[in-house]
Design an enzyme around this catalytic site. Structure first.
Site, PDB file in Angstrom:
ATOM      1  N   LYS A 114       0.844  -1.207   0.000  1.00 50.55           N
ATOM      2  CA  LYS A 114       0.000   0.000   0.000  1.00 50.55           C
ATOM      3  C   LYS A 114       0.874   1.250   0.000  1.00 50.55           C
ATOM      4  O   LYS A 114       0.559   2.248  -0.636  1.00 50.55           O
ATOM      5  CB  LYS A 114      -0.936   0.007   1.230  1.00 50.55           C
ATOM      6  N   LYS A 198      -1.442 -11.535  -7.662  1.00 55.35           N
ATOM      7  CA  LYS A 198      -2.730 -11.988  -7.099  1.00 55.35           C
ATOM      8  C   LYS A 198      -3.911 -11.306  -7.788  1.00 55.35           C
ATOM      9  O   LYS A 198      -3.853 -10.112  -8.075  1.00 55.35           O
ATOM     10  CB  LYS A 198      -2.735 -11.645  -5.601  1.00 55.35           C
ATOM     11  N   LYS A 201      -9.566  -7.474  -5.980  1.00 59.45           N
ATOM     12  CA  LYS A 201     -10.783  -6.702  -6.305  1.00 59.45           C
ATOM     13  C   LYS A 201     -10.453  -5.228  -6.529  1.00 59.45           C
ATOM     14  O   LYS A 201     -11.214  -4.510  -7.146  1.00 59.45           O
ATOM     15  CB  LYS A 201     -11.860  -6.898  -5.244  1.00 59.45           C
TER      16      LYS A 201
END
Ligand code: TYM
Length: 339
Positions: A114, A198, A201
């Site tokens: 992040k 990965k 979403k």
């Protein structure tokens, strides 16, 4: 009489759940509920670590609950609840903050990712502290087993570490939780265009992701574009290192059809990649179409959803209060007494 082990898991209500969320988490939740006592949570407080438009978050919470139901998670057998409805999560989280080291949180992979994403600017402390809230979620219910995808394993390790540290000071207070991951090569479903990454979403390129609400045309387009490899002759086998694209398609197909990877390898021996893609498209359509129909039925039933939310928060709070009161006593917080 032996009591059943307790399972705890949660999903953030950030909308657009993917086939990765289903295979890595929800599919397992469903299977595990047959054996264990399960507590499944909509982690709305976790989702605040990234700004959410209030009306969208509100809607996403109900959507997520209807998704649980469409995946046949049974609210009568298990506890299903919304995290913010049980204030003990944030209360225990504060206490656990005081048993967690700065350096440990700095090493969390998701936090580092992040940081990169936000180019190190304006990272809120919620994102940093997130694994502690997750530890509180788990430890509050004395959960034995935590079904998650691979990306959450480091956070479970953190929860274990905090629990062991706390127990080493105060005695055997917390149950030390163990992870459960999809046993059928589904603990990390990868991106369609980059099978080394990965499926997520929050991916900015929707072509990387199969969304649980995708319709047939979109499924067809995305799977037809999915990266495979250029082996000649084509070889449809599971080999994550050398054939990540094919392996990912096999994982998806195996998990939605419940046909083992070994049997799929036999079925597709000597066939071309388009045959595999066609089968993935057909089976995803069958699976998602059925899911979407069930979902719509539950999503329209506001009364049912509301009852589940009220009952769930009541049952979860009852359990959470017992643990938190005990912890408060143990660490020396003063209990209100009528003198
Ligand atoms: P979240 O909402 O990001 O993801 C929900 C679940 O889906 C799994 N998952 C995947 N599994 C396989 N392949 C993928 N591509 C994939 N993408 C996501 C995740 O591993 C997860 O199991 N912090 C958690 C929510 C949480 C939680 C908890 C989980 C809050 N408290 C306590 C367990 C216990 C999260 O953000 O999951």
């Amino acid at each position: 009489m032996l009591t059943k082990p307790t399972v705890f898991s949660a999903i953030q209500p950030t909308g657009n759940l993917t086939i990765g969320n289903y295979i890595g988490a929800l599919k397992q939740w469903n299977e595990i509920q047959k054996k264990y006592f399960c507590i499944y949570c909509i982690a709305d407080l976790h989702s605040l670590t990234i700004y959410q438009k209030p009306n969208i978050l509100n809607k996403n919470i109900l959507d997520t609950l209807a998704i649980f139901l469409a995946c046949d998670i049974d609210p009568n057998k298990n506890i299903i609840f919304i995290q913010s409805h049980v204030p003990q999560h944030t209360q225990l989280s504060w206490i656990l903050n005081c048993f967690t080291y700065f350096g440990e949180l700095k090493r969390m992979i998701q936090f580092k990712e992040k940081m990169l994403l936000f180019k190190n600017k304006n990272i809120n402390i919620g994102l940093f502290n997130y694994p502690i809230l997750m530890a509180a979620d788990i430890l509050l219910y004395q959960a034995d087993k935590i079904p998650v995808g691979k990306d959450q394993i480091q956070h479970i390790e953190m929860a274990r570490k905090i629990a062991i540290r706390f127990n080493s000071i105060y005695g055997n207070i917390f149950t030390i939780p163990e992870k459960i991951i999809n046993p059928n090569k589904g603990s990390c479903i990868m991106s369609l265009l980059n099978p080394l990454k990965k499926m997520s979403k929050s991916d900015s390129n929707s072509n990387n992701v199969i969304n649980l609400f995708d319709k047939i045309d979109i499924i067809r387009k995305k799977i037809n574009n999915a990266v495979t490899d250029s082996d000649i002759p084509p070889n449809i086998i599971y080999d994550k290192t050398n054939k990540p694209g094919i392996s990912n398609l096999l994982s998806i197909l195996s998990n939605i059809t419940n046909v083992s990877i070994q049997n799929l390898e036999k079925e597709f021996k000597g066939k071309i990649y388009n045959d595999l893609k066609k089968s993935v498209i057909d089976n995803l359509y069958i699976f998602l179409n059925k899911f979407q129909k069930k979902y719509s039925k539950y999503r329209e039933n506001k009364k049912l959803l509301n009852n589940i939310i009220i009952n769930g928060s009541h049952k979860a709070q009852k359990k959470a209060k017992i643990t938190l009161n005990n912890i408060n006593n143990i660490i020396g917080l003063y209990n209100k007494k009528i003198l």
